[in-house]
Design a protein around this motif. Sequence first.
Motif, PDB file in Angstrom:
ATOM      1  N   TRP A   1      -4.676 -13.066  10.622  1.00 24.96           N
ATOM      2  CA  TRP A   1      -3.952 -12.918   9.360  1.00 24.96           C
ATOM      3  C   TRP A   1      -4.924 -12.865   8.183  1.00 24.96           C
ATOM      4  N   ASP A   2      -6.015 -13.626   8.281  1.00 23.95           N
ATOM      5  CA  ASP A   2      -7.057 -13.558   7.251  1.00 23.95           C
ATOM      6  C   ASP A   2      -7.647 -12.158   7.174  1.00 23.95           C
ATOM      7  N   LEU A   3      -7.892 -11.571   8.326  1.00 22.51           N
ATOM      8  CA  LEU A   3      -8.501 -10.243   8.343  1.00 22.51           C
ATOM      9  C   LEU A   3      -7.568  -9.206   7.719  1.00 22.51           C
ATOM     10  N   ILE A   4      -6.261  -9.311   8.004  1.00 24.93           N
ATOM     11  CA  ILE A   4      -5.304  -8.371   7.414  1.00 24.93           C
ATOM     12  C   ILE A   4      -5.256  -8.544   5.896  1.00 24.93           C
ATOM     13  N   ALA A   5      -5.183  -9.803   5.439  1.00 23.38           N
ATOM     14  CA  ALA A   5      -5.110 -10.061   4.001  1.00 23.38           C
ATOM     15  C   ALA A   5      -6.398  -9.618   3.292  1.00 23.38           C
ATOM     16  N   LEU A   6      -7.549  -9.906   3.894  1.00 24.07           N
ATOM     17  CA  LEU A   6      -8.817  -9.505   3.274  1.00 24.07           C
ATOM     18  C   LEU A   6      -8.948  -7.987   3.213  1.00 24.07           C
ATOM     19  N   ALA A   7      -8.483  -7.299   4.247  1.00 23.83           N
ATOM     20  CA  ALA A   7      -8.533  -5.835   4.230  1.00 23.83           C
ATOM     21  C   ALA A   7      -7.674  -5.286   3.094  1.00 23.83           C
ATOM     22  N   ALA A   8      -6.493  -5.868   2.903  1.00 26.40           N
ATOM     23  CA  ALA A   8      -5.619  -5.419   1.815  1.00 26.40           C
ATOM     24  C   ALA A   8      -6.255  -5.696   0.453  1.00 26.40           C
ATOM     25  N   ILE A   9      -6.873  -6.863   0.304  1.00 25.54           N
ATOM     26  CA  ILE A   9      -7.526  -7.197  -0.971  1.00 25.54           C
ATOM     27  C   ILE A   9      -8.684  -6.253  -1.248  1.00 25.54           C
ATOM     28  N   MET A  10      -9.506  -5.954  -0.241  1.00 25.47           N
ATOM     29  CA  MET A  10     -10.631  -5.045  -0.430  1.00 25.47           C
ATOM     30  C   MET A  10     -10.150  -3.639  -0.775  1.00 25.47           C
ATOM     31  N   ALA A  11      -9.055  -3.202  -0.161  1.00 26.51           N
ATOM     32  CA  ALA A  11      -8.502  -1.883  -0.486  1.00 26.51           C
ATOM     33  C   ALA A  11      -8.044  -1.835  -1.933  1.00 26.51           C
TER      34      ALA A  11
END
Length: 576
Positions: free
Chosen positions: A19-29
Amino acid sequence: MSMINVASPAGRRVLPNHWDLIALAAIMAALTAIARAYHGISAPLPAPEVPAVTLDYGMLPYYALRTALRMFAALACSFVFTFTYATLAAKSRRAEMALVPILDILQSVPILGFLSFTVTFFLGLFPGNVLGAECAAIFAIFTSQAWNMAFSFYQSLRTVPRDLDEVSRGYRLTGWQKFWQLEAPFAVPGLVWNTMMSMSGGWFFVVASEAITVGDTTITLPGVGSYIATANNAGRWDAILAAVATMAVVILIYDQVLFRPIIVWAGKFRVELTVGQQVERSWVLDLLQRTNWIRRGAGPVFRALRAASLWRLSLPRLVPAGAFASKEISRAIDVVWIVILAAAAAWALWSVVAFVSTELSWTDVGEVALLTFYTLLRVVALMAIASAFWVPISVWVGLNPRWAEAVQPIAQFLAAFPVNLLFGAAVSLILAFNLNPDIWLSVLIVFGTQWYIVFNTIAGAAAFPNDLREAATNFRIRGWDWWKKVILPGVAPYYLTGAITASGGSWNASIVAEFVKWKDQTVAAHGVGAYIAEATDKGDFPRIVLGVAVMSIVVTLFNRLFWRRLYAYAERRLRL
């Protein structure tokens, strides 16, 4: 081996999960998209002959990004304005005497009226740079967002339940603690719904803010609004439909990613003694709560904010406590203050008269007064129709969270729908069937009227205490008695806030709706909105000032003599 088994759960808690990886990917995008848009914001102004917008469908995502960033920048400014201006107006009786009438005037001044005088100012701050035009567009969007939010916050601060206010005094909370522990949380549900309405209001006027034309000065910024304006001028229905679809996608994204989690979070601030049967959910909030790193990283920030809200701060007094305990002295200060405000108003009015009288006469003033009366009739009639139609529906939606979750993005899209997209159909129908523009163009004003009422009434119904609903059920209060004695008094303060802002939204919408252009054809109704729009199109500043001044005076008087009296009654008799 046993030590490894004991330590492994702690190790898993330290490591990021999927879930961290999904959230971080969205934030970076999101950060990457903002960085891309910034290069366009800091670029030099293009030459006048270079088109700023093309009707290529592939550019729509970039245009949507630029528009969304402008709207969120304006929203940030609106929050700062709301928490300062509305708080001062609600906390100080003498400040309220000046700030609330000024807010009435500001919400009645059309966006074109602001643009007419601010474009040159902002361009002068950043000569030769797109940033000046961006600031002008953000300011224009700000004027379509801030007044609604300020009125909502002001209304909430003035209608905090008396029993909770007594509890705060019993705990001897300072002004700082009372604001952050009681008043601001109580205002959160209404403010959230009005923030969504303000975002939609920004979309409604996005064409005017991104495709700015004042006399010989024309500024076009890349965005969905300027794309719609270009498609309108070219008569490209396919491009208009593509822009509408893009708007719908953007609204759905920020509704699900931003507003839906905030609404779920704001539900805990409802004033009630029993728990509601339906619990609102947000998949984004659920995702964030399942993360390890993000939740741990946000924990210290939230704890620091909570600690700051508990500081025992007391604002320094300008004068010793009890210095004006005498009623005679207090009244004398009120008289002096009123004289100062009257003198400032007289000076402003004289400045307008001096500027306008250089080219116009009293005949022009009479003409504008008559046109303002025509627009007033339209506004009153349309608000009455919108209230009768939407209040029952909004109450039902607000009392049913599941339906509110489904209706919310649809209502945001409809509220954001730019009336400019209906220009072609409106002009074609009026000319084809020889219809009366004074009647049929009035329909376009509804798009700037009804949504303030809808969102505020939904907010009032959603904030209605569940224990009072259960009490009404136990006492078998049904039918018209339930509407008259239970729910309408409960949502009245919220509805009146929406009605006041709807009045300003209607006057703003009249600028767009009473003077309609489509290709080389123009249809105009009799009204002050058409008068201001036509004067702005010609760059006739004396007529712009005269139209805006008369409109502001009429709206202020109407608000003070009618809406404010109803609002005072609701605050006095219908407060929880």
